[in-house]
Design an enzyme around this catalytic site. Structure first.
Site, PDB file in Angstrom:
ATOM      1  CG  ASP A  83      12.352   2.476   1.959  1.00 54.29           C
ATOM      2  OD1 ASP A  83      13.518   2.698   1.566  1.00 54.29           O
ATOM      3  OD2 ASP A  83      11.345   2.923   1.401  1.00 54.29           O
TER       4      ASP A  83
ATOM      5  NE  ARG B 147       0.948  -3.973   0.341  1.00 56.58           N
ATOM      6  CZ  ARG B 147       2.236  -4.225   0.300  1.00 56.58           C
ATOM      7  NH1 ARG B 147       2.766  -5.246   0.992  1.00 56.58           N
ATOM      8  NH2 ARG B 147       3.040  -3.473  -0.432  1.00 56.58           N
TER       9      ARG B 147
ATOM     10  CG  ASP C  60       0.564  -0.974  -0.731  1.00 59.43           C
ATOM     11  OD1 ASP C  60      -0.447  -1.635  -1.067  1.00 59.43           O
ATOM     12  OD2 ASP C  60       1.607  -0.953  -1.391  1.00 59.43           O
TER      13      ASP C  60
ATOM     14  CB  SER D 218       8.344   2.047  -5.980  1.00 68.83           C
ATOM     15  OG  SER D 218       7.662   1.469  -4.911  1.00 68.83           O
TER      16      SER D 218
END
Lengths: 406, 406, 406, 406
Positions: free
Chosen positions: B16, B96, B125, B180
């Site tokens: 990705d 994050r 996210d 995922s």
């Protein structure tokens, strides 16, 4: 010491309340009515009748309140995912208000002017009994012998018993249980004596309702629990009354080593206390209820409940079940449960309660078309997130700009 | 599309973000700086460097932030016994803000005017990255390709990769992971695809960090954890740095089948989502921290923390780590931890984390002389409880009298 | 821009919504239905009908919703003593969900597929309209012209009006009102332009509903307000419908200079904004409701309400009236109001609302026999306070002993 | 009655504490130390010294604690915009912990083993004194004569005084004040006797610190108040010490009829009580502090403070100033005040405190470029609001879709 004509005693038939029975007769020169509740504690209650009769009691009440207990007290509490201080499932706390209510009702029906109980002056139970009683009958007299008499050690108590011909069984002669215990359909608790050092591990021989995870079966067991309006109504497709359902879960949970707890809690009367608890069914239901709510409850409603839960738990722990603030909160909680319908599958294995599936034909808010990581055909416009973030960030950006200017 | 000269991309080296790298170069005609953080996710990071170099990146940053991550993010969060919606330990959420901070720092150091990330427009996210970034640099430009481009399905993404010569490994060619995933020292998470039906049990082959309870050792293992100011500092007497300690706990916990979680959570962007998580070390620390607090924290302080915890958890889940409200709450939380010193013993066995003992030489508020069920030689006057109950009952008695009068 | 066949426009007949009407017809090539609500804003509504007709509208709805507004929106909100950020009485916020509901109902009845409103993209009202609309009809299309078009300045708007033959009255030609205003039975608000410097005092000429305290009568006026279930039902013994009662209070309050407010508030969309408000009747009711609650509500129930009020106020301010969390909180609030019966006497004088008396024949929890400073003949045993204090102090004494030992 | 050698008495020199002084000497046969605090109550304190000397007291402490009181107690409390039950500014509550602290310090310095006070067994003050004392010295003995003796009526008290040669002044001979009063720099309070009927208006002759709004000057007066870190530091440009500033505000506020309050409150000991209060300076500061926060505090921080305020107020009202939970909350509150710098302009007129302007050169978060209703040149993209609303509505839309399907 005010004049009392007749007193209703919460009577278990055990040594402590038998001594209290005699002490009330002697000290208060009053008639004693005994009240014994079957809360599913798993003890024979007929011996209590015989003992009361032997002690000269004329009005003896023995009640099966198991269904009322689970349906009207345990389940409403579970609708809030209630735990006290992050861990304790309130097994003892939730039974006290029911006993308080029944004592007041029996006092009314027998024209008694007082009630009495065997809870000590150091614990939470005296508070729960008495707050409940006062809320239901503000003019009731309450006699709490442990706060009045001088029989504070076990030795003195046994001496009193022997002097007054109260039968003392072998267990007590040999020093009594190493624990102070309380049991009902929700849990069995252990406190005191051998547990008074919180650094030391509880003895494995203490636990009564569950096997240790080590001794639990090697094969896991799956359970389907169905919920209607936030309450469990069937197990593996089998509809059950509230107390039957909880009793079943206790048996299955206990078999799989589920529901042991060892903790230090903060009592309402101001001290810390170490307690061990077995709550097999309750532990399963707590997990399962959160799981069914996870798909049927709106996010903000769920968060509102989570924010209020510790306060609600304290109300119950501290004895305010019959207070107007608990009733107000309950109204909110019950309102939220109208959509909590569906089923949860749990797997029990050596102490673990593992949620493996949950669904609701009628009320699932889980929408796979929107949640999907794949192309959702426009059900959700990812571009919306840009504006969402921008506006949520705005106040922080203004502040950061101000900070940077300085 | 505003003009961008240089963008810092949060780069994993995976498919990705490799596609994003190329896409940024093409669409924005700008220089790309890659930033890769070692959060303990357990992957080789050098391949990311090679791939970035191959893609023409001149400024490549690869950072070991493991100690900072655990010391300044995970442990502060754990001081609050933080769980989101009663269950989720916030493993992804807490990483994050650190990445956001590093992206902003690298942008500053490399004179970049934008940052970019590979989070989708449906998830939390993106919010966490961007709220963090804006709070730290209000004028940063943020490029979120998933919200801009048309490569929304996996097929389109792979077609783009092949067309632009981006290496696609075998795994992706065969359909990619069925999940995922996200990993760091605190947890590994699984979402999407095979999990999109919350009624269906997760496949056992999915789990990577822990064995199943069934496959865990037959012998339990005890662990002593020492706390200083609310943070764990040693295991079995061995002092450790924060990230080493957590890594150790992950290994031991994973071995004993500890820390698996399967739940449906409410995303900040408004949808429900099913997630599975492995948090072996975190699960142990959550239990242990509550245990050390249980003897060292004042009751009302503990309750205040419990009341605020869900709000604090939402702040972290929603991406407000760098907000003034999180910092304000942290001040309170950290203040309370000054007395949280001592040790906890836990027993790990087939998925269970069982607290068996806790003590504090310096800060224990557990007073056995007062808590005892035996005669306490006057340390506590049981008669005090009578007045305590009477005054606490007063308002309910007045109300009951009024009710009875009617 | 998706295809729209018919749109229901919230139409005031003023310049902005007249421009929007035309713009919708042109841009969307769709039929426009106008909806105009009489919320007691004190303007003639028939001119709106004429203007709509002149613009070619075939379906024109003009509604008197005053009673519904006050009874089902204002009063339920006042049961919670609701103020936003300590000061704002939410006059604008509480009207929006009613308009949203009516727009959706009219859309359903006229087979319209969209609604539209004249709120700007910077304010709270767009959020309140649209969250309400989506909650009631999740598939409705919403057109918010201010977020779409390029008529962002007043000059451009007027140019558009003149170009399209929309009548512009003298006021607008001369620069328009120096304020952005909104009015309904609860309040009139002023924002923008002359108020955009929060350091500067508002001009006295701005205020419309109240005289200044300086110009109010020299003689005070007393008012008796009667409450049933938390709602005011009569003034000075005169029973009144909800909206009549509020209208009366507005007149009397305004005469006495009551209810002006000048503040800076935090908008949901992230910015601070200065607003001035006149809420004469609401200001009286807020004071009076607290007063009647002060004698009829249990302490802990009152505190629970106070703790939840800011959250409830934010729900309304942010536009979540139709959300499940607001409905859940309302259930609790309404439940508490069953005992809120009695009367309150207030004195109005030059801007002051002074409570001078309150009583409840049926629900007063004020017990003079217990509260008295004189001898109470044993209604309350002062000795009880000793135990109450001792147990409440216990945890702090244990901690202090530990501290002293060190 | 335990043995006491020396007791520190909180001594005002009035009738009640003079009787207590004698009673302590007689009943406890112990030495009495008197402690008298100047909290700005506006009474001569030297007569107290003379009376104590005449009663044979050897150690007499008279303290000017005005600056400490306002700086370390009143202002920290005001940082939270603290009001109890929506109205009461806690004037009495906030003075008690300071007196408790000084009593404990004097006891330490004079080797006393007990303290004593004149608060009755029905009120909150006994709790505040004693919880404070226990928190600071867990082993102090506390003598609360009103809970021990039989002088519960005023007649008995005066008879005791006359019998023991304690001077009784004319006021008491004529029946004493019709109110129980307490005063310090923050307020003067009236309770009891003539106020025991909450339906009846307080007599105008009762009020001592303020004129009635009717008698206040016809000309308004403006005041500029400057804030640093959340505390007021100057008036009209004149820097002042904390207690001077509050004294000034009391004078100006009182002159303009500001700060009267008449309410029914819920005491911690369980009863409702009617109180009247004059808090001129405090009323001004409460308004002004909210105003300076309105432009300098982040929205979510302000809301967090608002949510916690009632709890913080209860802590102070109930006497928990010296508790760990108050200290924890204070840490959070003080942290938030770092940005609360700037000035506020208020207008005082016949009972009204009207904020007319507020600004902060260093910390204003009010951004006119963003807030403007005019064209903002792109500082804020109105289109962002669309996505913001869409995602906030998502959960409600999903629920509505489900509802509509049924």
């Amino acid at each position: 010491m005010s004049k009392v004509n007749k007193v209703v005693l919460a009577y278990s038939g055990g040594l402590d309340t038998s001594v209290i029975l005699k002490w009330l007769q002697d000290e208060y020169q009053c008639e004693v009515v005994t009240y014994t509740a079957d809360l599913g504690q798993g003890e024979e209650l007929e011996p209590a009748r015989a003992k009361a009769k032997a002690a000269g009691v004329k009005e003896i009440f023995i009640d099966d309140v198991r269904e009322e207990f689970v349906r009207d007290f345990v389940f409403p509490m579970f609708r809030a995912n209630t735990v006290y201080e992050g861990e304790y499932l309130l097994g003892t706390s939730i039974a006290r208000p029911l006993i308080a209510k029944r004592l007041i009702e029996v006092a009314r029906d027998t024209n008694a002017d007082a009630i009495s109980h065997g809870a000590t002056g150091k614990g939470n139970d005296q508070v729960r009994f008495e707050l409940g009683a006062y809320a239901l009958n503000p003019n009731i007299q309450i006699i709490a012998p442990w706060r009045e008499w001088d029989l504070l050690s076990r030795e003195k108590l046994m001496a009193y018993a022997e002097k007054h011909g109260i039968p003392v069984d072998m267990k007590h002669k040999q020093g009594g249980s190493p624990y102070s215990m309380d049991a009902n359909l929700l849990h069995i608790s252990y406190e005191g004596r051998h547990l008074e050092n919180p650094a030391a591990e509880a003895e494995d021989s203490m636990w009564r309702w569950s096997v240790s995870p080590e001794k639990a079966p090697d094969a896991a067991e799956y359970l389907d629990i169905e919920y209607v309006n936030g309450d469990p109504v069937s197990l593996n497709g089998q509809p059950m009354k509230a107390h039957d359902l909880l009793a079943h879960l206790n048996k299955i949970g206990g078999k799989h080593g589920v529901g042991r707890l060892d903790l230090v809690e903060n009592r309402y009367v101001g001290m810390k206390s170490r307690g061990c608890y077995e709550t097999p069914g309750g532990t399963i239901l707590l997990k399962a209820h959160r799981a069914i709510e996870s798909i049927t409850l709106d996010r903000e409603v769920a968060h509102l409940k989570d924010d209020l839960m510790p306060r609600y738990a304290s109300m119950i722990y501290n004895g305010y079940w019959w207070s107007p603030e608990r009733l107000a909160l309950q109204t909110l909680i019950d309102h939220t449960q109208k959509t909590v319908n569906g089923w949860v599958r749990v797997k029990l294995y050596k102490g673990n309660v593992i949620v493996t599936g949950r669904d609701s034909k009628t009320n699932s808010l889980f929408d796979p078309n929107i949640a999907t990581f794949e192309d959702d055909k426009g059900a959700y416009d990812q571009k919306d997130a840009g504006g969402f973030i921008k506006l949520n960030a705005l106040r922080m950006r203004i502040a950061a700009n101000l900070r940077d200017k300085k």
